[in-house]
Design an enzyme around this catalytic site. Structure first.
Site, PDB file in Angstrom:
ATOM      1  N   CYS A  14      11.092  -2.709 -66.110  1.00 24.31           N
ATOM      2  CA  CYS A  14      12.081  -2.931 -67.025  1.00 24.31           C
ATOM      3  C   CYS A  14      12.008  -3.937 -68.120  1.00 24.31           C
ATOM      4  CB  CYS A  14      12.993  -1.644 -66.384  1.00 24.31           C
ATOM      5  SG  CYS A  14      12.932  -0.037 -67.011  1.00 24.31           S
ATOM      6  N   ILE A  15      13.531  -4.471 -67.138  1.00 26.81           N
ATOM      7  CA  ILE A  15      13.603  -6.103 -67.373  1.00 26.81           C
ATOM      8  C   ILE A  15      12.770  -7.124 -68.229  1.00 26.81           C
ATOM      9  CG2 ILE A  15      15.514  -8.297 -67.087  1.00 26.81           C
ATOM     10  CD1 ILE A  15      16.863  -6.451 -64.964  1.00 26.81           C
TER      11      ILE A  15
END
Ligand SMILES: NC(=O)c1ccc[n+]([C@@H]2O[C@H](COP(=O)([O-])OP(=O)(O)OC[C@H]3O[C@@H](n4cnc5c(N)ncnc54)[C@H](O)[C@@H]3O)[C@@H](O)[C@H]2O)c1
Length: 430
Positions: free
Chosen positions: A269-270
């Site tokens: 994700c990040i």
């Protein structure tokens, strides 16, 4: 918004993509009594799930087996039966290409597959992370290719996932989800669907707002972690303990949230979502320089740490090339088995490039692939530890016995502050 009174039942739920996001959702729907059709193109994953074995640590085998034996969940690679579903939720990956650009190929493939079986009245919800506009400009036209009209013949919504793998206190059941619809009715149906599973929904006015909010949530983390990683480097150069600085600042009861330095930022994700944001901003003529720089700072941490390990070895009369280094923890965060975009794997690669003899241990990972070679984890015993010139604690898994490590090793570089309570001089901090 005016009142829409039409109430719908969501008895059969199709979930496309059975990974960290899709599998827990499929399980929750099954547990709530829905008929679930789970679709995944990866035949090996389908076979593993059908054998009653889950590859996601947050999904226990027993729950999967109970749903399979009750006939509540069907798992397959074929899309055709999706036409029987009341709602189809898309949870396929949206990763980066080899050139670090957003890769929508899985999403486009999934949407085309759904479009081929789309039935009138169905609700389609996209949960995969995307840049603002993608639901309306990419997903919608593909679904409409067969002649059905979104908002009239079928319904389309976007609801980003907020799952935090390995987090025992916040999960699908107690984390409110954002949702937006192509039309008010689309949003209303999406709200009904999630509420029927016991998930609270926070409606937002437009698809692009929900899409952008997801990118904000994750880019915010990437930028703050980059700031603290940069601060850690400045503090080290000026002989100030970054961990004590953070603890001191965190005593402020408002206006401050603590972030911690480390080997970088990993996971699906990040580091990925921050690129989805900055690529989209650049394509729209606004270079998101802060996010781009943050990405560079975080991605450069393995190189910086390799320099620090080299300095540490020099301080005890050794050189990095030819030294034995054991890296403890290779997953992208504590207490989970996920290796995706793991910065500690990047650190291992960097140490190998510099001629180091690197081995690893991780309680959750038995082997990693490095430049197409498979490397097996070593046993974490006294014999192995005593052979090392330096131990690098990259991920402070709870399973590690820090007291024992502090006794048996000769030099430890702690990137996590996991060994904060051990005062020995041989334990060096990031
Ligand atoms: N992992 C997280 O913590 C997390 C959190 C929030 C949001 N997200 C987002 O959710 C989406 C899914 O992430 P994930 O972590 O579950 O990914 P994942 O890789 O764990 O799972 C995705 C699954 O989709 C399957 N798949 C790929 N293409 C397919 C297709 N065309 N049809 C059917 N199946 C297909 C893959 O085989 C895989 O099993 C991504 O957009 C991600 O950014 C992930």
């Amino acid at each position: 918004m005016h009142e829409i009174s039409c109430v719908r039942q969501f008895r059969k739920i199709g979930v496309v993509g059975l990974g960290y996001v899709g599998l827990p959702l499929a399980m929750l729907a099954g547990i709530k009594g829905c008929d679930v059709l789970g679709i995944d193109l990866n035949k090996q994953k389908v076979a593993t799930l059908l054998s009653g074995s889950s590859y996601i640590s947050d999904v226990p085998d027993q729950e999967l087996q109970a749903l399979l034996s009750a006939g509540n969940i069907l798992i397959q690679s074929d899309y055709s039966e999706l036409s029987d579903c009341d709602v189809i939720v898309i949870c396929v990956p949206t990763p980066l290409t080899e050139w670090k650009k957003p890769d929508y190929s899985s999403l486009i493939g999934a949407v085309k597959g759904i479009a081929a079986v789309l039935r009138q009245g169905q609700l389609v919800i996209l949960e995969s992370t995307v840049a603002p506009g993608i639901t309306e400009t990419t997903v919608l036209p593909l679904l409409e290719a067969g002649g059905q009209i979104g908002g009239k013949d079928f319904f389309l919504a976007y609801s980003p996932e907020r799952i935090d793998p390995g987090n025992k206190s916040s999960g699908l059941h107690n984390t409110a989800k954002l949702a937006a619809g192509l039309t008010e009715r689309c949003l209303y149906y999406a709200q009904q669907m999630y509420q029927s599973l016991g998930i609270e929904v926070i409606p937002v006015r437009a698809l692009a707002i929900a899409e952008m909010a997801k990118l904000l949530e994750n880019t915010y983390r990437d930028i703050n972690i980059a700031f603290i990683n940069e601060l850690a480097q400045v503090c080290h150069a000026c002989n100030i303990n970054i961990w004590e600085v953070i603890d001191a600042a965190a005593s402020k009861p408002f206006g401050f949230q603590a972030f911690y330095p480390g080997p970088g930022v990993g996971g699906h994700c990040i580091p990925v979502d921050s690129v989805y944001y900055s690529s989209w901003a650049r394509a729209n003529g606004y270079p998101a320089k802060l996010a781009e720089h943050a990405r560079l700072v975080n991605a450069a941490m393995p190189k910086y740490l390799a320099d620090r390990i080299s300095e540490l070895l020099q301080s005890v009369g050794k050189v990095l090339s030819g030294s034995n280094v054991l890296v403890l923890g290779v997953t992208y965060k504590q207490n989970i088995a996920d290796l995706r975009e793991s910065p500690s794997v990047e650190l291992i690669k960097e140490l190998c490039r510099r001629g180091c003899n690197v081995c690893f241990h991780d309680p959750y990972v038995s082997e990693i692939s490095l430049n197409s070679a498979q490397i097996e984890r070593v046993a974490l015993d006294e014999h192995v530890v005593l052979r090392q010139d330096c131990l690098v604690l990259a991920v402070a898994h709870s399973a590690y016995n820090f007291a024992w490590l502090s006794e048996v090793s000769t030099l430890i570089f702690d990137l996590t502050n996991g060994m904060a309570r051990f005062p020995q001089e041989k334990i060096k901090k990031l």
